[in-house]
Write an enzyme that holds these catalytic residues in place. Structure first.
Site, PDB file in Angstrom:
ATOM      1  N   CYS A 145       4.443   4.014  -2.932  1.00  0.00           N
ATOM      2  CA  CYS A 145       3.090   4.374  -3.374  1.00  0.00           C
ATOM      3  C   CYS A 145       2.668   5.615  -2.586  1.00  0.00           C
ATOM      4  CB  CYS A 145       2.116   3.226  -3.183  1.00  0.00           C
ATOM      5  SG  CYS A 145       2.687   1.654  -3.877  1.00  0.00           S
TER       6      CYS A 145
ATOM      7  N   PRO B  35      -0.904  10.932  -2.629  1.00  0.00           N
ATOM      8  CA  PRO B  35      -0.620  12.355  -2.856  1.00  0.00           C
ATOM      9  C   PRO B  35       0.251  13.026  -1.804  1.00  0.00           C
ATOM     10  CG  PRO B  35      -2.802  12.122  -1.943  1.00  0.00           C
ATOM     11  CD  PRO B  35      -2.274  10.717  -2.126  1.00  0.00           C
ATOM     12  N   GLY B  36       0.763  12.261  -0.812  1.00  0.00           N
ATOM     13  CA  GLY B  36       1.818  12.826  -0.005  1.00  0.00           C
ATOM     14  C   GLY B  36       1.557  13.074   1.461  1.00  0.00           C
ATOM     15  N   GLY B  37       0.388  12.694   1.971  1.00  0.00           N
ATOM     16  CA  GLY B  37       0.121  12.936   3.386  1.00  0.00           C
ATOM     17  C   GLY B  37       1.130  12.249   4.287  1.00  0.00           C
ATOM     18  N   LYS B  38       1.438  10.986   3.992  1.00  0.00           N
ATOM     19  CA  LYS B  38       2.390  10.240   4.826  1.00  0.00           C
ATOM     20  C   LYS B  38       3.808  10.746   4.618  1.00  0.00           C
ATOM     21  CE  LYS B  38      -0.690   6.251   4.639  1.00  0.00           C
ATOM     22  NZ  LYS B  38      -1.647   6.923   3.728  1.00  0.00           N
TER      23      LYS B  38
ATOM     24  N   ASP C 136       7.904   2.589 -10.890  1.00  0.00           N
ATOM     25  CA  ASP C 136       7.098   1.426 -10.535  1.00  0.00           C
ATOM     26  C   ASP C 136       7.957   0.564  -9.624  1.00  0.00           C
ATOM     27  OD1 ASP C 136       5.771  -0.998 -10.356  1.00  0.00           O
ATOM     28  OD2 ASP C 136       5.152  -1.014 -12.463  1.00  0.00           O
TER      29      ASP C 136
ATOM     30  N   ASP D  97       2.055   1.817   1.714  1.00  0.00           N
ATOM     31  CA  ASP D  97       0.601   2.039   1.698  1.00  0.00           C
ATOM     32  C   ASP D  97       0.139   1.549   0.335  1.00  0.00           C
ATOM     33  OD1 ASP D  97      -1.980   2.816   2.031  1.00  0.00           O
ATOM     34  OD2 ASP D  97      -1.584   4.964   2.108  1.00  0.00           O
TER      35      ASP D  97
ATOM     36  N   CYS E 223      -6.107   1.009   2.631  1.00  0.00           N
ATOM     37  CA  CYS E 223      -7.375   1.647   3.013  1.00  0.00           C
ATOM     38  C   CYS E 223      -8.522   0.785   2.508  1.00  0.00           C
ATOM     39  CB  CYS E 223      -7.458   3.073   2.471  1.00  0.00           C
ATOM     40  SG  CYS E 223      -7.280   3.226   0.680  1.00  0.00           S
TER      41      CYS E 223
END
Length: 430
Positions: free
Chosen positions: A243, A246-249, A290, A306, A359
Site C-alpha cells: 500500500c 504516494p511513495g514517501g516510505k 491488490d 502501511d 494513520c
C-alpha cells in the site's frame, strides 16, 4: 411595416468570484452529503475554475470543515426554526461566514458571491442571517469545536486532554515536514530538525519553489508518517512496501539502502509514487496489484504494511475525516487490515521484520490489531524501539502511538499507530 425583433434581456451578470464559491458549494456538498474525501472530490467540484480560484475554493471548504460546528452554532442562533443539515441555505451561509471570520474577506464580497448560489431559494433568509451575524460582531472561539461523536470517541479512547488537544490542532493548518534524501540538504532549508533526515518548516507558501525540490533533495512527509520506515533502519536487504503510494516510505527505504518493491492497487496514486522516484533519483520496483490477490516470488527480509484505514489521524491536514468517518467505516477498515496483516506476515522470512502502521486514531485500527495478530501468530514477537531510535517514545506495551498533543511544543504530528514484529520461526500458526 416590418416587424422589429427584440432580443430577450440578458440575465444579470454574477459578481466576480461567484464561480469559485459555486465550486466550494459543490465541494462541501460532496464531503458532507455524499461522504467523499476532500482531495478526491476536488477535481470534479472545481472543473470549471483553475489556478488560484481552485486554491481559494479548497481553502474556503477546508476552513469551513475545521470550524463547521461553530459556524452552525452561529447560524442556528439566528433562525427560529433550525435549518436542515443538508439545506442549501446552510451550506451557503457556512461558505459566506467562514470567509469573513477566517479568511478576511470583506462582508459585502462574501455575501454578494454567495447569494447567486441560492437563486430560486431563500435568498432573503441567507442575507438576513448573514447580516445579523456580521452586524452582531460574532466571532469564532479560539479553539474549534470537534463534532460531538468524534470528541466522545477520542475522549473515551485517549482521555479528555487528548480530545481537547485535537480541537486545538485543527485551529490552523500544521507545519510542513520534509524527509531528506540525504542530510546535506538540511542546511539549505530554513527550518528545524526533529530527527535525522528531517526538516520542519513553519511557513512555506509554495512547495515547488523551496530549495532542493527540483533537485529531488527531499519529499513532503509528516514526521509521524516517517516513523514506520525508520523502524527498519539502514537496509541492504529486500523489503516490500505494501500500500505504498504516494511513495514517501518507498523513498525513505530506497534512500536507506533497501532493495524496495513498492506495491499499490491505485494507478493514479502510483503515478505520484513514480514521479517522486524520478524527481529524487531513487530506485524501486513498482507493481500495481491488490495484495489480497498478489504474491511475491519469494519471502523477503522486511515488510512494511502501511494499511488502508479511516485516516482519522491526519485530520489536521484533512479536516473532512472529522465529518465523514463513522463507526461503520472504522469497522470496515479494521476488518480489511486484519486480512492484509495476516497476508503480509506470510511474506516475511524467518528472522525478518514486519512493520504494521496506520494513520488512524482508532484503537480498532491499531492496538486491537496488534494484540489480535500476536495472539494468532506466536511465531512473531513484538520488538519495541530502542531508546533514541525514534523522535517519540514507545508505549509501555512496546509499540508507538502518536496522538494529538504528541510533540505539541514543536508543532505536533499526525496520529499514527506503528508496531514492529520479528518472525522467530519458519512455520505458520496452526
Amino acid at each position: 411595416m416590418p416587424i422589429r425583433q427584440t432580443r430577450p434581456p440578458e440575465p444579470p451578470r454574477e459578481p466576480l468570484g461567484t464561480a469559485t464559491r459555486r465550486a466550494a458549494l459543490r465541494l462541501l456538498d460532496a464531503v458532507l452529503r455524499r461522504g467523499e474525501a476532500l482531495e478526491a472530490a476536488l477535481p470534479a467540484a472545481t472543473r470549471a475554475i483553475h489556478g488560484p480560484d481552485r486554491g481559494l475554493a479548497h481553502a474556503i471548504v477546508a476552513e469551513a470543515l475545521r470550524w463547521l460546528v461553530d459556524l452552525d452554532a452561529l447560524i442556528d442562533a439566528q433562525t427560529r426554526q433550525r435549518l436542515p443539515d443538508d439545506a442549501k441555505a446552510r451550506f451557503a451561509l457556512r461558505i459566506a461566514l467562514v470567509q469573513v471570520l477566517r479568511l478576511s474577506t470583506p462582508p459585502h464580497a462574501a455575501i454578494a458571491t454567495v447569494l447567486p448560489l441560492v437563486d430560486g431559494g431563500p435568498r432573503k433568509l441567507v442575507h438576513g442571517v448573514f447580516g445579523s451575524v456580521v452586524r452582531g460582531g460574532a466571532t469564532l472561539p479560539e479553539t474549534p469545536t470537534l463534532p460531538a461523536d468524534t470528541h466522545a470517541r477520542w475522549a473515551a479512547a485517549w482521555g479528555e486532554d487528548v480530545a481537547q488537544a485535537a480541537a486545538r490542532a485543527i485551529a490552523a493548518p500544521p507545519p510542513l515536514d520534509l524527509s531528506l534524501r540525504d542530510d546535506g540538504w538540511a542546511e539549505r532549508l530554513d527550518g528545524r530538525s526533529l530527527a535525522a533526515g528531517h526538516v520542519r518548516l513553519d511557513d512555506a507558501d509554495s512547495v515547488p519553489d523551496l530549495p532542493g525540490y527540483a533537485d529531488g533533495g527531499w519529499w513532503v512527509q509528516d514526521l509521524a508518517a516517517s516513523l514506520p520506515a525508520r523502524l527498519l533502519g539502514a537496509g541492504g536487504g529486500t523489503v516490500l512496501d505494501l500500500c505504498a503510494a504516494p511513495g514517501g516510505k518507498t523513498c525513505q527505504l530506497a534512500a536507506a539502502g533497501w532493495r524496495v518493491t513498492a506495491v499499490d492497487s491505485s494507478e493514479s496514486r502510483l503515478a505520484r509514487l513514480r514521479d517522486n522516484l524520478e524527481r529524487t533519483g531513487l530506485e524501486a520496483k513498482v507493481i500495481r496489484a491488490d495484495i489480497l490477490d498478489w504474491n511475491p516470488p519469494a519471502p523477503v527480509d522486511a515488510v512494511l504494511l502501511d494499511a488502508p484505514c479511516s485516516a482519522t489521524g491526519i485530520f489536521r491536514r484533512h479536516p473532512d475525516v472529522l465529518h465523514r468517518v463513522r463507526p461503520a467505516v472504522i469497522a470496515e477498515m479494521a476488518a480489511l487490515q486484519t486480512r492484509l496483516l495476516a497476508r503480509a506476515a506470510e511474506w516475511v522470512r524467518p528472522g525478518g521484520t514486519l512493520v504494521y502502521a496506520t494513520c488512524s486514531l482508532e484503537p480498532a485500527e491499531g492496538e486491537d490489531q496488534a494484540e489480535r495478530f500476536l495472539a494468532d501468530r506466536p511465531d512473531f514477537t513484538l520488538v519495541a524501539p530502542a531508546p533514541g531510535e525514534l523522535p517519540v517514545a514507545a508505549t509501555d506495551r512496546g509499540w508507538v502511538r502518536t496522538v494529538p498533543g504528541t510533540l505539541a511544543a514543536e508543532g505536533g504530528c499526525d496520529g499514527f499507530f506503528i508496531a514492529r514484529f520479528r518472525r522467530d520461526g519458519g512455520g505458520t500458526a496452526g
